[in-house]
Scaffold this active site. Sequence first.
Site, mmCIF file in Angstrom:
data_model
loop_
_atom_site.group_PDB
_atom_site.id
_atom_site.type_symbol
_atom_site.label_atom_id
_atom_site.label_comp_id
_atom_site.label_asym_id
_atom_site.label_seq_id
_atom_site.Cartn_x
_atom_site.Cartn_y
_atom_site.Cartn_z
ATOM 1 N N ASN A 9 0.866 -1.183 0.000
ATOM 2 C CA ASN A 9 0.000 0.000 0.000
ATOM 3 C C ASN A 9 0.903 1.234 0.000
ATOM 4 O O ASN A 9 1.482 1.582 1.018
ATOM 5 C CB ASN A 9 -0.889 -0.030 1.252
ATOM 6 C CG ASN A 9 -1.734 1.227 1.387
ATOM 7 O OD1 ASN A 9 -1.792 2.047 0.479
ATOM 8 N ND2 ASN A 9 -2.374 1.365 2.533
ATOM 9 N N LYS A 11 0.075 4.229 -0.271
ATOM 10 C CA LYS A 11 -0.606 5.395 0.321
ATOM 11 C C LYS A 11 -0.424 6.606 -0.595
ATOM 12 O O LYS A 11 -0.378 6.446 -1.809
ATOM 13 C CB LYS A 11 -0.100 5.633 1.757
ATOM 14 C CG LYS A 11 -0.228 4.351 2.599
ATOM 15 C CD LYS A 11 -0.045 4.573 4.068
ATOM 16 C CE LYS A 11 -0.183 3.235 4.799
ATOM 17 N NZ LYS A 11 -0.085 3.362 6.238
ATOM 18 N N HIS A 96 -9.355 0.975 5.103
ATOM 19 C CA HIS A 96 -8.076 1.225 5.781
ATOM 20 C C HIS A 96 -8.321 2.166 6.965
ATOM 21 O O HIS A 96 -9.163 3.062 6.886
ATOM 22 C CB HIS A 96 -7.066 1.839 4.807
ATOM 23 C CG HIS A 96 -5.684 1.851 5.371
ATOM 24 N ND1 HIS A 96 -5.279 2.797 6.276
ATOM 25 C CD2 HIS A 96 -4.635 1.010 5.188
ATOM 26 C CE1 HIS A 96 -4.019 2.535 6.631
ATOM 27 N NE2 HIS A 96 -3.607 1.460 5.977
ATOM 28 N N GLU A 98 -6.835 4.633 7.963
ATOM 29 C CA GLU A 98 -6.691 6.062 7.626
ATOM 30 C C GLU A 98 -7.973 6.592 6.982
ATOM 31 O O GLU A 98 -8.331 7.755 7.164
ATOM 32 C CB GLU A 98 -5.452 6.256 6.726
ATOM 33 C CG GLU A 98 -4.166 6.051 7.532
ATOM 34 C CD GLU A 98 -2.991 5.468 6.772
ATOM 35 O OE1 GLU A 98 -2.997 5.475 5.528
ATOM 36 O OE2 GLU A 98 -2.048 4.985 7.437
ATOM 37 N N GLU A 168 -4.903 -4.845 10.692
ATOM 38 C CA GLU A 168 -3.919 -3.785 10.861
ATOM 39 C C GLU A 168 -4.204 -3.026 12.158
ATOM 40 O O GLU A 168 -5.010 -2.084 12.164
ATOM 41 C CB GLU A 168 -3.982 -2.802 9.687
ATOM 42 C CG GLU A 168 -3.692 -3.432 8.338
ATOM 43 C CD GLU A 168 -3.144 -2.418 7.330
ATOM 44 O OE1 GLU A 168 -2.128 -2.721 6.708
ATOM 45 O OE2 GLU A 168 -3.714 -1.325 7.193
ATOM 46 N N GLY A 174 2.766 2.579 10.808
ATOM 47 C CA GLY A 174 3.684 3.705 10.644
ATOM 48 C C GLY A 174 4.386 4.114 11.934
ATOM 49 O O GLY A 174 4.999 5.174 11.999
ATOM 50 N N SER A 214 3.825 -1.811 10.457
ATOM 51 C CA SER A 214 5.284 -1.855 10.663
ATOM 52 C C SER A 214 5.878 -3.224 10.327
ATOM 53 O O SER A 214 6.807 -3.687 10.995
ATOM 54 C CB SER A 214 5.646 -1.430 12.088
ATOM 55 O OG SER A 214 5.204 -0.099 12.325
HETATM 56 P P1 13P Z 1 3.248 0.586 7.697
HETATM 57 O O1 13P Z 1 3.798 -0.706 7.107
HETATM 58 O O2 13P Z 1 3.938 1.794 7.154
HETATM 59 O O3 13P Z 1 3.166 0.530 9.178
HETATM 60 O O4 13P Z 1 1.745 0.714 7.163
HETATM 61 C C1 13P Z 1 0.891 -0.370 7.245
HETATM 62 C C2 13P Z 1 -0.317 -0.061 6.486
HETATM 63 O O5 13P Z 1 -1.082 0.818 6.847
HETATM 64 C C3 13P Z 1 -0.575 -0.815 5.245
HETATM 65 O O6 13P Z 1 -1.848 -0.597 4.761
#
Ligand code: 13P
Length: 251
Positions: A9, A11, A96, A98, A168, A174, A214
């Site tokens: 992803n 983003k 997601h 976010e 997740e 992140g 992560s």
């Molecule tokens: P990170 O791997 O940067 O923690 O993000 C995970 C994520 O949100 C994948 O959709």
Amino acid sequence: MRKQIVAGNWKMNTNINEGVELAKMIIEKVSSANKDVELILIPPFTHISDVAKQTKGTTLKVGAQNCAEWAKGAYTGEVSASMISSIGATHVIIGHSERREFFKEDNHLLFRKINEVLNNGLIPIYCCGEKLEQRESNQYFEVVEQQIAESLFELNKVQMQQVVIAYEPVWAIGTGRNATAEQAQEMHEFIRKTIASKFGKEIADGISILYGGSCKPSNAAEIFAKPDVDGGLIGGASLVADDFIAIAQSF
Ligand code: 13P
């Protein structure tokens, strides 16, 4: 046998040139990755078409990070599932954290999006996971159960068999702080049992459940070794071709 999947992803990162370059680097290195693992690149909407052209003829798949809940019409700024399908994508991330956090998407809206995705022959990667305070107050099973029930339980069995789930935990995204392999396994097993309670064990056993948060080359092998973890949804590390490939080789 469940499919093993590693999805990147991206983003809201990379411009078109950087995105195409990243896809090219991953494609070049992919021959050294495990052929049994399905790799999916999930760039911003603006890059999907170009990335899909790059991956044509390879084993790599391309996805989108979101889609509209409607089929078409006067919804300025929205992108429909059929548009996504028409430019060569096969997967769509839905729900997601976010999107839940910044765009206030709730489980019922996400159910409608999943329907749109499935109606257009695409595969939803449905994200679930608790926030830090929900983990700390021991509400995490309850929260994830509700996310699964409210967004997936109205699907029929044929639809459900298409769904990929990504667990997740928000506190791991992140932050550099991944869930331990044991925490991931515990939740993945719980998710599978929750699916089984509604759709039966056979369907639940066939669904790929990915871990995200992560995930990186240094921890992927330990997490992927757990029996209910079928791969990863990777954020930051998916922007580095070597890291993404190393994660794909971690089974
Ligand atoms: P990170 O791997 O940067 O923690 O993000 C995970 C994520 O949100 C994948 O959709």
